[in-house]
Design a protein around this motif. Structure first.
Motif, short mmCIF file in Angstrom:
data_model
loop_
_atom_site.label_atom_id
_atom_site.label_comp_id
_atom_site.label_asym_id
_atom_site.label_seq_id
_atom_site.Cartn_x
_atom_site.Cartn_y
_atom_site.Cartn_z
N LEU A 92 92.20 55.39 65.72
CA LEU A 92 92.35 54.67 64.46
C LEU A 92 91.10 54.72 63.60
O LEU A 92 91.19 54.70 62.38
CB LEU A 92 92.72 53.20 64.74
CG LEU A 92 94.03 52.97 65.50
CD1 LEU A 92 94.25 51.48 65.73
CD2 LEU A 92 95.20 53.57 64.73
N TRP A 93 89.92 54.75 64.25
CA TRP A 93 88.66 54.77 63.52
C TRP A 93 87.54 55.18 64.45
O TRP A 93 87.75 55.36 65.66
CB TRP A 93 88.36 53.40 62.91
CG TRP A 93 88.59 52.25 63.85
CD1 TRP A 93 87.95 52.00 65.03
CD2 TRP A 93 89.58 51.22 63.73
NE1 TRP A 93 88.44 50.87 65.63
CE2 TRP A 93 89.44 50.37 64.85
CE3 TRP A 93 90.54 50.91 62.75
CZ2 TRP A 93 90.25 49.25 65.04
CZ3 TRP A 93 91.33 49.80 62.94
CH2 TRP A 93 91.19 48.98 64.06
N GLU A 94 86.35 55.32 63.91
CA GLU A 94 85.18 55.66 64.71
C GLU A 94 84.72 54.42 65.50
O GLU A 94 84.95 53.29 65.05
CB GLU A 94 84.04 56.16 63.82
CG GLU A 94 84.31 57.53 63.20
CD GLU A 94 84.50 58.61 64.25
OE1 GLU A 94 83.67 58.68 65.18
OE2 GLU A 94 85.47 59.36 64.14
N PRO A 95 84.08 54.61 66.65
CA PRO A 95 83.65 53.47 67.47
C PRO A 95 82.84 52.43 66.71
O PRO A 95 83.02 51.23 66.92
CB PRO A 95 82.81 54.14 68.56
CG PRO A 95 83.41 55.50 68.70
CD PRO A 95 83.80 55.90 67.32
N ILE A 96 81.93 52.88 65.85
CA ILE A 96 81.07 51.94 65.14
C ILE A 96 81.88 51.03 64.22
O ILE A 96 81.49 49.89 63.95
CB ILE A 96 79.98 52.70 64.35
CG1 ILE A 96 78.90 51.72 63.86
CG2 ILE A 96 80.58 53.48 63.21
CD1 ILE A 96 78.13 51.06 64.97
N VAL A 97 83.02 51.53 63.73
CA VAL A 97 83.88 50.72 62.85
C VAL A 97 84.48 49.56 63.64
O VAL A 97 84.45 48.40 63.20
CB VAL A 97 84.99 51.59 62.24
CG1 VAL A 97 85.95 50.71 61.43
CG2 VAL A 97 84.39 52.67 61.35
N THR A 156 92.86 45.48 69.40
CA THR A 156 92.92 46.68 68.56
C THR A 156 91.55 47.03 68.01
O THR A 156 91.16 48.19 67.94
CB THR A 156 93.92 46.47 67.40
OG1 THR A 156 95.22 46.18 67.93
CG2 THR A 156 94.01 47.73 66.53
N MET A 157 90.80 46.02 67.60
CA MET A 157 89.43 46.25 67.13
C MET A 157 88.58 46.90 68.22
O MET A 157 87.80 47.82 67.96
CB MET A 157 88.78 44.93 66.70
CG MET A 157 89.37 44.29 65.47
SD MET A 157 88.55 42.69 65.14
CE MET A 157 89.48 42.13 63.70
N MET A 158 88.74 46.41 69.45
CA MET A 158 87.90 46.88 70.55
C MET A 158 88.29 48.28 71.02
O MET A 158 87.42 49.08 71.37
CB MET A 158 88.00 45.90 71.72
CG MET A 158 87.44 44.52 71.43
SD MET A 158 87.76 43.32 72.75
CE MET A 158 86.73 43.98 74.06
N PHE A 159 89.58 48.58 71.02
CA PHE A 159 90.05 49.84 71.58
C PHE A 159 90.67 50.77 70.55
O PHE A 159 91.26 51.78 70.91
CB PHE A 159 91.05 49.56 72.71
CG PHE A 159 90.47 48.78 73.84
CD1 PHE A 159 89.65 49.38 74.79
CD2 PHE A 159 90.71 47.41 73.96
CE1 PHE A 159 89.09 48.65 75.83
CE2 PHE A 159 90.17 46.67 75.01
CZ PHE A 159 89.36 47.29 75.94
#
Length: 243
Positions: free
Chosen positions: A34-39, A25-28
């Protein structure tokens, strides 16, 4: 050893599977909105290893407990959970054993370093970008030549119009967001996303008519980060191969 079921083993296995789902989930998460890529990238940097170490630690303790109690089913489950934790740690372990040499930072790759294709439409569509679309000149060109000496314009037997249409079709097949296309000028601009974290990169493709056939030039620039870790060069080489 007995073959009875093991609640502890099941619990350990559930924790390891949950850890995998959290990391995925963090990676994709950016691709899911869910959030911006940098997040997501920040989450991975700060939490992936602690989560992995936690899974390895607790499953190791569980494994020892299952050995002491003689529960074969629990032993297998604990061993599987431990293996999942080690798999999550594999990138870190590999980087320690075989560290990647730190080269000069570069995030702007082009097939023509003397007269790089210029961006027009994307100049006003990248407010969140931390980088500039202004080419860095001879300094950047020298870094690129050292790191990626094989990147160069692609000459083809196709007419300029046919080459333009083929390049545009390939960009669409790859899922790039076409921001601007000009069939008369034989150029288009697009936004490409990385497969992991979904970082946005800006791409421009230009076709030039030759006496016989045509020439394809392109440029790929990251919006965030001083170093692109080879992503832009890989994108250009992959595009050329598909072409």
């Amino acid at each position: 050893m007995s073959h009875r079921s093991s609640k502890i083993g099941t619990f350990l296995l559930a924790i390891s599977i949950a850890a995998v789902l959290i990391i995925l989930t963090m990676m994709f998460g950016a691709q899911m909105g869910l959030w911006e890529p940098i997040v997501g990238f920040g989450y991975i940097r700060h939490y992936m290893n602690p989560i992995a170490y936690g899974v390895v630690g607790i499953s190791a303790v569980g494994f020892i407990y299952q050995v002491v109690t003689g529960n074969r089913v629990g032993l297998v489950k604990a061993l599987l959970a431990f293996s999942i934790g080690m798999a999550l740690l594999a990138p870190t372990i590999y980087s320690k054993i075989n560290p990647t040499p730190r080269g000069p930072a570069i995030n702007d790759i082009t097939t023509d370093t003397e007269n790089p294709p210029q961006f027009v439409a994307l100049n006003s569509l990248r407010d969140e970008a931390k980088t500039s679309l202004a080419y860095g000149g001879s300094k950047v060109a020298a870094i690129q030549k050292k790191l990626y000496p094989n990147i160069a314009p692609l000459q083809t037997n196709l007419t300029a119009e046919a080459a333009y249409n083929r390049a545009l079709d390939i960009a669409k097949e790859k899922g790039w967001e076409i921001v601007s296309q000009d069939a008369d000028a034989l150029r288009f601009e697009a936004i490409a996303r990385t497969s992991v974290y979904a970082f946005k990169d800006d791409v421009v493709v230009v076709i030039t008519a030759l006496e016989e056939g045509s020439q394809l030039d392109m440029r790929s620039v990251s919006r965030i980060g001083r170093s692109d870790r080879g992503v832009n060069a890989a994108r250009i080489m992959d595009f050329m191969q598909h072409f």
